[in-house]
Design an enzyme around this catalytic site. Structure first.
Site, PDB file in Angstrom:
ATOM      1  N   GLN A   1       0.892  -1.167   0.000  1.00  0.00           N
ATOM      2  CA  GLN A   1       0.000   0.000   0.000  1.00  0.00           C
ATOM      3  C   GLN A   1       0.930   1.216   0.000  1.00  0.00           C
ATOM      4  OE1 GLN A   1      -3.222   1.013  -0.277  1.00  0.00           O
ATOM      5  NE2 GLN A   1      -2.426   3.075   0.027  1.00  0.00           N
ATOM      6  N   CYS A   2       1.067   1.858  -1.151  1.00  0.00           N
ATOM      7  CA  CYS A   2       2.092   2.907  -1.291  1.00  0.00           C
ATOM      8  C   CYS A   2       1.591   4.316  -0.997  1.00  0.00           C
ATOM      9  CB  CYS A   2       2.703   2.868  -2.685  1.00  0.00           C
ATOM     10  SG  CYS A   2       3.782   1.436  -2.909  1.00  0.00           S
ATOM     11  N   GLN A   3       0.323   4.608  -1.272  1.00  0.00           N
ATOM     12  CA  GLN A   3      -0.155   5.961  -1.015  1.00  0.00           C
ATOM     13  C   GLN A   3      -0.159   6.204   0.499  1.00  0.00           C
ATOM     14  OE1 GLN A   3      -4.251   6.879  -2.054  1.00  0.00           O
ATOM     15  NE2 GLN A   3      -3.749   8.958  -2.643  1.00  0.00           N
TER      16      GLN A   3
ATOM     17  N   GLU B   1      -7.126   2.796  -5.424  1.00  0.00           N
ATOM     18  CA  GLU B   1      -7.326   2.912  -6.869  1.00  0.00           C
ATOM     19  C   GLU B   1      -6.091   2.546  -7.693  1.00  0.00           C
ATOM     20  OE1 GLU B   1      -7.089   5.306  -4.591  1.00  0.00           O
ATOM     21  OE2 GLU B   1      -6.199   7.147  -5.354  1.00  0.00           O
TER      22      GLU B   1
ATOM     23  N   HIS C   1     -16.208   4.499  -6.459  1.00  0.00           N
ATOM     24  CA  HIS C   1     -15.215   5.489  -6.039  1.00  0.00           C
ATOM     25  C   HIS C   1     -13.840   5.188  -6.649  1.00  0.00           C
ATOM     26  CE1 HIS C   1     -13.334   8.346  -3.154  1.00  0.00           C
ATOM     27  NE2 HIS C   1     -12.327   7.502  -3.252  1.00  0.00           N
ATOM     28  N   GLU C   2     -13.381   3.960  -6.482  1.00  0.00           N
ATOM     29  CA  GLU C   2     -12.039   3.620  -6.995  1.00  0.00           C
ATOM     30  C   GLU C   2     -12.007   3.699  -8.522  1.00  0.00           C
ATOM     31  OE1 GLU C   2     -10.172   3.868  -4.658  1.00  0.00           O
ATOM     32  OE2 GLU C   2     -11.460   3.299  -2.987  1.00  0.00           O
TER      33      GLU C   2
ATOM     34  N   HIS D   1     -11.604   7.230  -9.684  1.00  0.00           N
ATOM     35  CA  HIS D   1     -10.216   7.708  -9.622  1.00  0.00           C
ATOM     36  C   HIS D   1      -9.473   7.501 -10.952  1.00  0.00           C
ATOM     37  CE1 HIS D   1      -9.256   9.169  -5.624  1.00  0.00           C
ATOM     38  NE2 HIS D   1      -9.696   8.084  -5.014  1.00  0.00           N
TER      39      HIS D   1
ATOM     40  N   GLU E   1      -9.352  13.455  -3.945  1.00  0.00           N
ATOM     41  CA  GLU E   1     -10.487  12.766  -3.308  1.00  0.00           C
ATOM     42  C   GLU E   1     -11.811  13.518  -3.461  1.00  0.00           C
ATOM     43  OE1 GLU E   1     -10.412   9.802  -2.549  1.00  0.00           O
ATOM     44  OE2 GLU E   1      -8.287   9.359  -2.260  1.00  0.00           O
TER      45      GLU E   1
ATOM     46  N   ASP F   1      -0.379  10.600   6.834  1.00  0.00           N
ATOM     47  CA  ASP F   1      -1.152   9.488   7.399  1.00  0.00           C
ATOM     48  C   ASP F   1      -1.794   9.880   8.727  1.00  0.00           C
ATOM     49  OD1 ASP F   1      -0.848   7.583   5.431  1.00  0.00           O
ATOM     50  OD2 ASP F   1       0.977   6.727   6.298  1.00  0.00           O
TER      51      ASP F   1
ATOM     52  N   TYR G   1     -12.322  14.600   1.335  1.00  0.00           N
ATOM     53  CA  TYR G   1     -13.359  13.856   0.622  1.00  0.00           C
ATOM     54  C   TYR G   1     -14.672  14.640   0.590  1.00  0.00           C
ATOM     55  CZ  TYR G   1     -10.492   9.590   1.071  1.00  0.00           C
ATOM     56  OH  TYR G   1      -9.510   8.649   0.983  1.00  0.00           O
TER      57      TYR G   1
ATOM     58  N   MET H   1      -9.267   0.489   8.713  1.00  0.00           N
ATOM     59  CA  MET H   1      -9.183   1.511   9.758  1.00  0.00           C
ATOM     60  C   MET H   1     -10.493   2.242   9.992  1.00  0.00           C
ATOM     61  SD  MET H   1      -5.511   3.273   9.614  1.00  0.00           S
ATOM     62  CE  MET H   1      -5.540   3.551   7.866  1.00  0.00           C
TER      63      MET H   1
END
Ligand code: BES
Ligand code: ZN
Length: 593
Positions: free
Chosen positions: A127-129, A263, A287-288, A291, A310, A367, A375, A545
């Protein structure tokens, strides 16, 4: 020195990555990836060249011609990571770096077999973002830089590798008992959109350009849940213009995935909590998918401009939903979003810069301040523009926006300049600068009218006057109506009422995680003990989360449940994704538990 991104050491005056090659070997025993990255610069460069890394081991660095490049690692910074400074010989255009990840590589989640659906093989995903790509390979880890890439990933036999790229087959690996999977990514992407997953993964076609990947154990359920996504891509194209990424595939993640969706281009990552069994959570896919235009084609230049990514995407998501399910569905989602926005305002406090659209993030970990503000405040701002100029004109502006900025990354100021040019005077009319640069929600925020919304509001409002819902009252309710109802009830209700709601509507066994979690939060706030076992079930299987945070928060707010929260968390801390673990640890610290 042109460092324009507070979360990257990259200096674009030193050179810009045009393309790269990743060569990685996955070692599940060591929980490490070993390999090389080759960067190809747009132009030959010389002298100082800075790259981002985090928790990476760097073994050596050479030019394309094989000459050694002197390098030096800086001090590790908790937010930026470690600067890798190269001294390029004159005329260097190709750089090869030998590197390895470590157990502190924040982009990677290594799962034990028990954490997968199949239970037989371990699993790895990334998960890079927003700023974690640098913990897999050294790169200019700022969305301002876009590159194409090819990759080859070697894994033990029996594993499948998928990437957010075009698969280009598999060949026998360099060692016996290994296989190398090949990929190419022809569209230029920012580093945060690189992604891979390795495990027991199968796939099923949904349409000629949509496929679902998942562990074999959940593949059929996933294919059923997302059977409509082929049509959804067509609907989205009708609103936003041609789909530029050739394929729209999806990967059903293991439960520890910390987000609802990500995304990653050509291969959206999705939490298994979307498998409600009734297709009631496909808005996350909308949503994804959205993107693919608002985000992957036109993204934020830095995380300070994240709302561009977003906010436009939530607007686009709800346009897709409106087209598929009608205006009521979009209004219900907008109402849910508005509650989440108000909660975020409460979390940060009035006047907080994190309630602005453009957020100052120098010295701040993105983060840590992740919230619904970009959003939902972003969505309201875009909707205000749409309503002010009318849908027909706005849709034309959106298409020109995508066309003008496709495959680039823009700042808030570039966006405002574009809007001013397209729609002279409108930004002033709607007080856009207040929206963007000032905290809180301006008075001209759009409101949503829908009979369904009003019915739910009235029923929830009648609670105080003794009204308890009957089966008839809720007949035909969509999942979103349940969510709103539960959110609009008083923060605490009597135990008899908890028992009545659960008995009458089976909330404890809802297959829709949005309903289930909202119900559990209400029950926990009410001190309703029978909810604890189901809560434990969620906290010990789900890593998203969005659910972990409010559930732990609700538990910690009740002294009698604090020990329960501690016990569950202590049993899970090594299983949660680093990000979730750190977030929840913060909640315990704050509560002093
Ligand atoms: N790109 C985000 C997820 C993300 C944001 C990951 C920032 C890391 C840093 C993704 O598009 C997203 O917003 N997912 C939402 C789904 C949604 C319907 C708003 C989520 O995960 O809940
Ligand atoms: Zn998003």
């Amino acid at each position: 020195m042109t460092r324009l991104d507070p979360h990257s050491y990259a200096d674009l005056d030193q050179g810009i990555t045009q393309s790269l090659t990743l060569m990685l070997r996955v070692d599940f025993e060591a929980k490490r990836m070993f390999g090389k990255v080759r960067l190809h610069l747009r132009q030959p460069s010389s002298g100082v060249f800075d790259l981002d890394t985090r928790a990476l081991e760097i073994a050596g660095c050479r030019t394309g011609g094989g000459a050694e490049i002197p390098f030096e690692l800086g001090q590790a910074d908790p937010i930026l990571g470690t600067r890798l400074r190269l001294q390029l010989p004159a005329g260097t255009q190709d750089i090869e770096i030998t590197c390895a990840t470590t157990d502190a590589s924040t982009a990677l989640d290594w799962l034990a077999p028990e954490q997968t659906a199949g239970g037989a093989l371990p699993y790895l995903y990334s998960q890079c973002q927003p700023h974690h790509a640098r913990s897999i390979f050294p790169c200019q880890d700022t969305p301002r830089v876009r590159f194409t890439y090819t990759a080859e990933v070697t894994v033990p036999d029996g594993f499948t590798v998928v990437m957010a790229a075009a698969p280009a087959g598999a060949t026998p690996g360099p060692e016996p008992g290994t296989q190398t999977f090949h990929f190419t990514m022809p569209q230029p992407i920012p580093s945060y959109l690189t992604a891979l997953a390795v495990g027991s993964i199968a796939s099923k076609d949904i349409s000629d350009r949509v496929r679902i990947y998942a562990e074999p154990e959940v593949l059929d359920r996933a294919a059923w849940e997302f059977a409509g996504v082929g049509d959804m891509v067509g609907v989205a194209e009708g609103i936003f213009g041609p789909y530029e990424w050739e394929r729209y595939d999806m990967l059903m993640m293991p439960f520890s995935f910390p987000y609802g969706g990500m995304e990653n281009p050509r291969l959206t990552f999705l939490t298994p909590t979307l498998l409600a069994g009734d297709r009631s959570l496909v808005n996350v896919v909308a949503h994804e998918l959205a993107h693919s235009w608002t985000g992957n084609l036109v993204t934020n230049a830095t995380m300070e401009d994240f709302w561009i990514n977003e906010g436009f995407t939530v607007w686009a998501e709800r346009r897709i939903l409106e087209a598929l399910e009608g205006p009521d569905a979009a209004a219900l989602h907008a109402a849910i979003g508005r509650i989440a926005l108000d909660e975020a305002f409460e979390r940060f406090g009035t006047g907080s810069p994190y309630t602005q659209l453009k957020t100052p993030l120098d010295g701040v970990d993105p983060d840590e301040v992740y919230s619904e503000v970009p959003y939902e405040k972003g969505f309201l701002f875009v909707t205000l523009l749409e309503r002010t100029v009318g849908r027909q004109q706005w849709d034309a502006v959106i298409k020109r926006y995508i066309d003008e900025f496709r495959f680039t990354s823009i700042t808030t100021e570039e966006l405002l300049e574009f809007l001013d040019r397209e729609l002279p005077g409108v930004l002033d009319t709607i007080q856009a600068r207040q929206w963007v640069y000032k905290p809180g929600l301006p008075a001209n925020a759009p409101v949503f009218v829908s009979q369904r919304l009003e019915n739910v509001r009235a029923l929830a409002g009648a609670w105080e006057h003794g009204k308890r819902p009957s089966l008839e009252d809720v007949a035909g309710w969509k999942a979103e109506e349940w969510q709103l109802y539960l959110k609009w009830l008083p923060r605490e209700i009597a135990h008899e009422d908890c028992a009545l709601l659960d008995r009458r509507f089976g909330l404890m066994s809802s297959g829709n995680y949005e309903i289930l979690v909202n119900w559990l939060i209400l029950a926990i706030r009410s001190g309703y003990e029978p909810a604890l076992e189901r809560t434990r079930g969620v906290l010990t299987t789900v890593g998203r989360m969005k659910y972990l945070r409010p559930l732990y928060q609700a538990l910690l707010a009740r002294p009698e449940f604090q020990a329960f929260a501690r016990e569950v968390f202590d049993g899970m801390r090594d299983r949660y994704h680093t990000l979730s673990r750190v977030t929840i640890e913060g909640l315990f610290d704050k509560a002093g538990v």
